[in-house]
Design a protein around this motif. Structure first.
Motif, PDB file in Angstrom:
ATOM      1  N   LEU A  43       1.072  -1.200   0.105  1.00  0.00           N
ATOM      2  CA  LEU A  43       0.110  -0.011  -0.043  1.00  0.00           C
ATOM      3  C   LEU A  43       1.067   1.185  -0.150  1.00  0.00           C
ATOM      4  O   LEU A  43       1.767   1.270   0.709  1.00  0.00           O
ATOM      5  CB  LEU A  43      -0.915   0.009   1.177  1.00  0.00           C
ATOM      6  N   GLU A  44       0.498   2.190  -0.760  1.00  0.00           N
ATOM      7  CA  GLU A  44       1.091   3.454  -0.767  1.00  0.00           C
ATOM      8  C   GLU A  44       0.455   4.495  -0.058  1.00  0.00           C
ATOM      9  O   GLU A  44       1.009   5.575   0.319  1.00  0.00           O
ATOM     10  CB  GLU A  44       1.645   4.026  -2.331  1.00  0.00           C
ATOM     11  N   ASN A  45      -0.811   4.336  -0.044  1.00  0.00           N
ATOM     12  CA  ASN A  45      -1.628   5.207   0.550  1.00  0.00           C
ATOM     13  C   ASN A  45      -2.603   4.488   1.291  1.00  0.00           C
ATOM     14  O   ASN A  45      -3.326   3.620   0.847  1.00  0.00           O
ATOM     15  CB  ASN A  45      -2.454   5.896  -0.400  1.00  0.00           C
ATOM     16  N   ASN A  49      -5.250   5.155   2.984  1.00  0.00           N
ATOM     17  CA  ASN A  49      -6.500   5.470   2.491  1.00  0.00           C
ATOM     18  C   ASN A  49      -7.206   4.469   1.317  1.00  0.00           C
ATOM     19  O   ASN A  49      -8.405   4.503   1.145  1.00  0.00           O
ATOM     20  CB  ASN A  49      -7.060   6.702   2.352  1.00  0.00           C
ATOM     21  N   ASP A  50      -6.428   3.793   0.704  1.00  0.00           N
ATOM     22  CA  ASP A  50      -6.546   3.088  -0.514  1.00  0.00           C
ATOM     23  C   ASP A  50      -7.157   1.743   0.007  1.00  0.00           C
ATOM     24  O   ASP A  50      -6.634   0.669  -0.487  1.00  0.00           O
ATOM     25  CB  ASP A  50      -5.376   3.260  -1.412  1.00  0.00           C
ATOM     26  N   PRO A 106      -6.596  -3.614   1.547  1.00  0.00           N
ATOM     27  CA  PRO A 106      -6.571  -3.156   0.338  1.00  0.00           C
ATOM     28  C   PRO A 106      -7.036  -3.682  -0.928  1.00  0.00           C
ATOM     29  O   PRO A 106      -7.736  -4.757  -0.997  1.00  0.00           O
ATOM     30  CB  PRO A 106      -4.962  -3.380   0.085  1.00  0.00           C
ATOM     31  N   ARG A 107      -7.133  -2.932  -2.344  1.00  0.00           N
ATOM     32  CA  ARG A 107      -7.749  -3.296  -3.127  1.00  0.00           C
ATOM     33  C   ARG A 107      -7.045  -4.802  -3.817  1.00  0.00           C
ATOM     34  O   ARG A 107      -5.834  -4.995  -3.538  1.00  0.00           O
ATOM     35  CB  ARG A 107      -7.661  -2.511  -4.565  1.00  0.00           C
ATOM     36  N   CYS A 164      -4.007  -4.422  -5.899  1.00  0.00           N
ATOM     37  CA  CYS A 164      -2.685  -4.027  -5.390  1.00  0.00           C
ATOM     38  C   CYS A 164      -1.299  -4.997  -5.327  1.00  0.00           C
ATOM     39  O   CYS A 164      -1.658  -6.285  -5.460  1.00  0.00           O
ATOM     40  CB  CYS A 164      -2.580  -3.579  -3.679  1.00  0.00           C
TER      41      CYS A 164
END
Length: 184
Positions: A86-88, A90-91, A102-103, A106
């Motif tokens: 994850l880079e964010n 909130n994602d 996460p989605r 990813c």
């Protein structure tokens, strides 16, 4: 006390915590984790996104990202848990049991020495852990045993000794803080 009764007791104690108590404990535990040699030596953190009254991990994961560490969090695929980069923070969206994940698209995390933050309901000073009952972390660590592990918890989650099963993998370090009295 059997595992079912212990899980029920810990869940009730956590549910009774105020948002202020959770925030205060989480802030103290974040500072302790950031000072831990396990955290400082890690290039990547396989964390988790807090759910319900768990110790809040957001500040720790944001500090890791700001400090140049890579961060991954778990996503459940059927009976298997995989960590995804994850880079964010909130994602994410609610996933398995409503837990933020996460989605699915990813990228899969691939650092066999990343520090794994271990959620759980109960711990002891020897690192024994009682999870939520799904066995996801024990299965993951059986397949990837080189990861150092760290758990963050409240004082009422610590016991002198926990009975464990042969498949239960202990945590390398457990950090805990006393829950302050409710000011209300």
């Amino acid at each position: 006390m059997d595992k079912k009764a212990l899980r029920r007791e810990i869940r009730a104690r956590k549910a009774a915590m105020t948002p202020e108590q959770i925030a205060s404990c989480s802030q103290a535990l974040t500072a302790m984790a950031l000072a831990s040699p396990l955290y400082r030596e890690a290039r990547a953190i396989y964390g988790y996104l807090s759910y319900n009254q768990e110790v809040r991990t957001g500040a720790l994961l944001r500090a890791a990202l700001a400090g140049g560490k890579r961060v991954a969090v778990p996503r459940v695929f059927g009976e298997e848990m995989r960590f995804l980069w994850l880079e964010n923070l909130n994602d994410v969206a609610p996933g398995y049991c409503g837990i933020p994940e996460p989605r699915a698209d990813c990228p899969q995390a691939d650092d066999p020495h990343a520090l794994v933050l271990m959620p759980g309901l109960a711990f002891d000073p020897q690192g024994h852990r009682m999870g939520y009952g799904g066995g996801f972390y024990d299965k993951f660590l059986t397949l990837e045993p080189e990861h150092p592990t760290l758990a963050l918890c409240y004082d009422f989650q610590m016991f002198d000794h926990l009975e464990t099963d042969p498949h239960d993998i202990p945590v390398d370090q457990v950090l805990w803080v006393r829950v302050p009295e409710d000011e209300a």
